[in-house]
Design a protein around this motif. Structure first.
Motif, short mmCIF file in Angstrom:
data_model
loop_
_atom_site.label_atom_id
_atom_site.label_comp_id
_atom_site.label_asym_id
_atom_site.label_seq_id
_atom_site.Cartn_x
_atom_site.Cartn_y
_atom_site.Cartn_z
N GLY A 1 -5.94 5.46 2.87
CA GLY A 1 -5.88 4.10 3.40
C GLY A 1 -7.23 3.67 3.95
O GLY A 1 -7.65 2.52 3.77
N SER B 1 -0.29 -4.83 4.59
CA SER B 1 -0.97 -3.94 5.55
C SER B 1 -1.54 -4.78 6.69
O SER B 1 -1.54 -6.01 6.63
CB SER B 1 -2.11 -3.20 4.85
N GLU C 1 0.83 -1.22 0.00
CA GLU C 1 0.00 0.00 0.00
C GLU C 1 0.86 1.27 0.00
O GLU C 1 0.60 2.21 -0.76
CB GLU C 1 -0.89 -0.03 1.25
N ARG C 2 1.88 1.28 0.84
CA ARG C 2 2.71 2.49 0.97
C ARG C 2 3.35 2.86 -0.38
O ARG C 2 3.28 4.01 -0.82
CB ARG C 2 3.80 2.24 2.02
#
Ligand code: PDD
Length: 290
Positions: free
Chosen positions: A72, A285, A46-47
């Motif tokens: 997010g 995550s 995700e980052r």
């Protein structure tokens, strides 16, 4: 269970999810996107995907419409509401809705944000990977900023369609020098006869795939040899192995290029091992509650 999409601040039934006819994404392909894998109820990398989204937005001077935290939260809420444990989440940001004019609208026009998620069984990719996929090659006819993950994908769409019509999974774009750039929705790799893994440097000629970045780390971690340099179609045809990478395919062995077998015509061991190890190198995550 009915699907839910996020559209500009609202969670709506997928069948009713729509943007305005004067959305600049619709009229000018004036927007960017990301696709993240969801695995075991977690978002993969995700980052890095949100970092790349920021970069794409900034390259096109589109305002980032949310904080990292709310981005997010939206991704997670869409995944949760659709009960996706394995699949893909899609995030798109366009320059917003304005009376049609090529030049940018004023700062009062907010970007449009759309998020969807879909379930894809893990077995589907694994099954494809155990057989390997075919690719065709086509001239690269895209603009020179394909490093931006823009929704302007017409050459990619046409290339993918040609691949499907030829019974292949992917089309590799080839530049004027006969060098492979990347696939229509994947990055391209080969393994030389002496086991060196080759992929084109992530300059303006390709999208810097997040899967590509993680595979580079996996290659280092596994003690394999990476060569970041362009390779020709001729070299690919002589390679021991070939494979493609993307959030939607992870590492997918390629067994034929333009109907000519690669290596022994079966998925290679290096590609298969990198596929098996991929998620130990990717960032996961926290679990999305559902
Ligand atoms: N495609 N190159 C192109 C042209 C792509 O569209 C993609 C991703 C990649 C691989 O990037 P990543 O590893 O970050 O997924 C390379 C997405 C999956 C798509 O359009 O559906």
């Amino acid at each position: 269970m009915s699907r839910i999409a996020y559209v500009n601040g609202r969670y709506v039934p997928h069948t009713d999810a729509s943007v305005h006819v004067e959305d600049r994404g619709y009229q000018f392909a004036d927007g960017v996107y990301e696709v993240c894998e969801i695995r075991d109820g977690r978002i993969v990398d995700e980052r890095r995907h949100l970092d790349r989204l920021d970069r794409s937005l900034s390259e096109l001077s589109i305002r980032t419409p949310f904080s990292r935290r709310s981005a997010g939260m939206i991704l997670r809420e869409v995944i949760r509401r659709n009960r996706v444990r394995s699949g893909l989440v899609y995030l798109q940001v366009t320059r917003g809705v304005a009376r049609r004019d090529h030049a940018f609208p004023g700062p009062e026009v907010p970007p449009s944000v759309v998020v969807t998620a879909k379930s894809v069984p893990v077995e589907r990719g694994d099954h494809a990977a155990s057989a390997g996929v075919k690719v065709i090659t086509l001239p690269d006819n895209r603009w020179d900023r394909v490093d931006i993950k823009s929704v302007s994908l017409l050459p990619n769409v046409l290339a993918k369609q040609k691949a499907h019509e030829a019974g292949a999974k992917e089309a590799w774009f080839v530049d004027d020098a006969g060098l492979v750039t990347e696939g229509s929705s994947t990055n391209a790799w080969i393994v030389t006869k002496d086991g060196r893994i080759v992929t084109r440097p992530a300059d303006h000629g390709i999208l810097r795939g997040i899967t590509r970045t993680v595979v580079v780390e996996a290659i280092e971690g596994e003690g394999l040899t990476l060569e970041e340099r362009p390779f020709s179609v001729a070299e690919a045809l002589e390679a021991k192995e070939a494979f493609i990478t993307a959030a939607s395919t992870i590492v997918m062995p390629v067994v034929a290029i333009d109907d000519r077998p690669i290596g022994n015509g079966h998925p290679g061991t290096i590609a298969s091992n990198l596929r098996a190890k991929f998620h130990t190198y990717a960032e996961q995550s926290e679990l999305v509650a559902n």
